[in-house]
Scaffold this active site. Structure first.
Site, short mmCIF file in Angstrom:
data_model
loop_
_atom_site.label_atom_id
_atom_site.label_comp_id
_atom_site.label_asym_id
_atom_site.label_seq_id
_atom_site.Cartn_x
_atom_site.Cartn_y
_atom_site.Cartn_z
N GLN A 88 13.17 -6.61 1.59
CA GLN A 88 12.86 -8.02 1.89
C GLN A 88 13.62 -8.45 3.14
O GLN A 88 14.74 -8.01 3.37
CB GLN A 88 13.25 -8.90 0.71
CG GLN A 88 12.40 -8.64 -0.53
CD GLN A 88 12.92 -9.46 -1.70
OE1 GLN A 88 12.80 -10.67 -1.72
NE2 GLN A 88 13.51 -8.78 -2.66
P1 GTP Z 1 11.45 -3.43 -2.20
O1 GTP Z 1 12.37 -2.96 -3.27
O2 GTP Z 1 11.12 -4.87 -2.30
O3 GTP Z 1 11.96 -3.08 -0.83
O4 GTP Z 1 10.07 -2.64 -2.39
P2 GTP Z 1 9.84 -1.06 -2.59
O5 GTP Z 1 9.62 -0.42 -1.26
O6 GTP Z 1 10.91 -0.46 -3.43
O7 GTP Z 1 8.44 -1.01 -3.35
P3 GTP Z 1 8.17 -0.57 -4.86
O8 GTP Z 1 8.52 0.86 -5.07
O9 GTP Z 1 8.78 -1.55 -5.75
O10 GTP Z 1 6.57 -0.67 -4.91
C1 GTP Z 1 5.86 -1.84 -4.62
C2 GTP Z 1 4.48 -1.77 -5.23
O11 GTP Z 1 3.71 -0.74 -4.61
C3 GTP Z 1 4.49 -1.42 -6.73
O12 GTP Z 1 3.51 -2.21 -7.37
C4 GTP Z 1 4.12 0.04 -6.77
O13 GTP Z 1 3.47 0.42 -7.97
C5 GTP Z 1 3.17 0.13 -5.60
N1 GTP Z 1 3.16 1.50 -5.04
C6 GTP Z 1 4.22 2.22 -4.65
N2 GTP Z 1 3.84 3.43 -4.19
C7 GTP Z 1 2.50 3.47 -4.30
C8 GTP Z 1 1.52 4.46 -3.97
O14 GTP Z 1 1.79 5.56 -3.50
N3 GTP Z 1 0.22 4.13 -4.22
C9 GTP Z 1 -0.14 2.93 -4.72
N4 GTP Z 1 -1.44 2.72 -4.91
N5 GTP Z 1 0.75 1.98 -5.04
C10 GTP Z 1 2.06 2.24 -4.83
#
Ligand code: GTP
Ligand code: MG
Length: 289
Positions: free
Chosen positions: A66
């Site tokens: 974020q």
């Molecule tokens: P922050 O912690 O806010 O920085 O986000 P993050 O990068 O850790 O993202 P996170 O892993 O929480 O995923 C965010 C959303 O994307 C979730 O709803 C996941 O299920 C979705 N997501 C993550 N990887 C994939 C993917 O390879 N394919 C799809 N379709 N969705 C994904």
């Protein structure tokens, strides 16, 4: 006890995972750690995990993406041995923002290995590695060791290759056998072969390729498929009612082949010139995936 002894031989390295919020960083760590993407919440601050790859112990920092957390990145990057920058390949509306953050990270990383992961490759609208490399202007990266790979943290696709790349760069040891492409064909919606590489490949394997095409029509949707054939593997992708298939030797990285086939279909269906199409295949030569 054994683990204690082994740990004496184990090399340690610090891996930092960055990228905009929602890119999929925590999902990736979950998948690697537990074999399950799980349910995630936006990461507040940074979270820490240990991940073993052979004799390498990776101390992994997964940092929240974020906007107000991004100033945190700097201090982690400073002590990192490798950095993963993750981008949501299906969200073009945020590519510009991702690009700005990416180049800010590059200015901090100095000479450490930098792996760009184009995540969410399971979604049909996901941009290919070619599109991402173009958009981020990765060719301007001169001094750092870098790579861009197509992955899905949700299905696990490409993650093995990603961590193998990190292992190889950090330890200087080879882990994966490089893959070789034997031939590529693209078949249009009428079943005609519209592209063959090398040129004579379609003649040699014409019947085999039409078999692939009817299989693809019957059973493939937007999902890439791979079939094993002894020491070889056929990778098939279907988009815009076209089928692209590559016959490769077993090895890595397979997801880059999938990305290349998607890009090939796009280039052929928009009638890009031949030079551009040649470059798509050339980009698959060893060490340039
Ligand atoms: P922050 O912690 O806010 O920085 O986000 P993050 O990068 O850790 O993202 P996170 O892993 O929480 O995923 C965010 C959303 O994307 C979730 O709803 C996941 O299920 C979705 N997501 C993550 N990887 C994939 C993917 O390879 N394919 C799809 N379709 N969705 C994904
Ligand atoms: Mg997170």
């Amino acid at each position: 006890m054994l683990d204690d002894i082994l740990s004496l031989f184990r090399k340690k390295a610090r891996l930092v995972i960055l990228g905009l919020d929602g890119a999929g960083k925590t999902t990736l760590v979950n998948y690697i750690k537990r074999g399950d993407p799980g349910t995630t919440f936006p990461t507040v601050g940074a979270s820490f995990e240990r991940i073993k790859v052979r004799n390498l112990l990776l101390e992994v920092w997964d940092i929240g993406g974020q906007r107000h957390l991004r100033k945190l990145w700097d201090q982690y990057v400073e002590n990192a041995d490798a950095v993963i920058f993750m981008i949501d390949a299906a969200d073009r509306s945020r590519f510009q923002e991702a690009k700005e953050e990416f180049w800010r990270v590059v200015s901090l990383t100095k000479d450490i290995p930098l792996l760009v992961l184009a995540n969410k490759a399971d979604l049909p609208e996901a941009a290919t590695v070619f599109e991402i490399a173009d958009y981020l202007e990765l060719s301007k990266l001169k001094s750092v060791t870098w790579q861009v790979m197509w992955v899905s943290a949700l299905t696990g696709m490409g993650l093995r290759d990603a961590f193998a790349w990190i292992y190889e760069r950090v330890t200087g040891k080879k882990l994966l056998k490089p893959m070789e492409i034997e031939g590529i064909v693209v078949i249009d919606p009428h079943g005609e072969i519209v592209f063959s590489h090398p040129k004579e490949y379609a003649d040699r394997f014409g019947a085999f390729i039409s078999a692939i095409d009817s299989f693809a029509k019957d059973s493939l949707k937007e999902i890439p498929s791979s079939v094993e054939m002894g020491e070889k593997r056929i990778i098939m992708v279907r988009r815009h009612r076209m089928t692209a298939a590559a016959v490769i030797s077993r090895g890595s990285p397979e997801t880059s082949v999938i990305s290349m086939l998607v890009e090939l279909i796009r280039a052929i269906s928009t009638q890009e010139d031949e030079r551009k199409i040649k470059n798509i295949i050339k980009a698959m030569e060893p060490e340039k995936y």
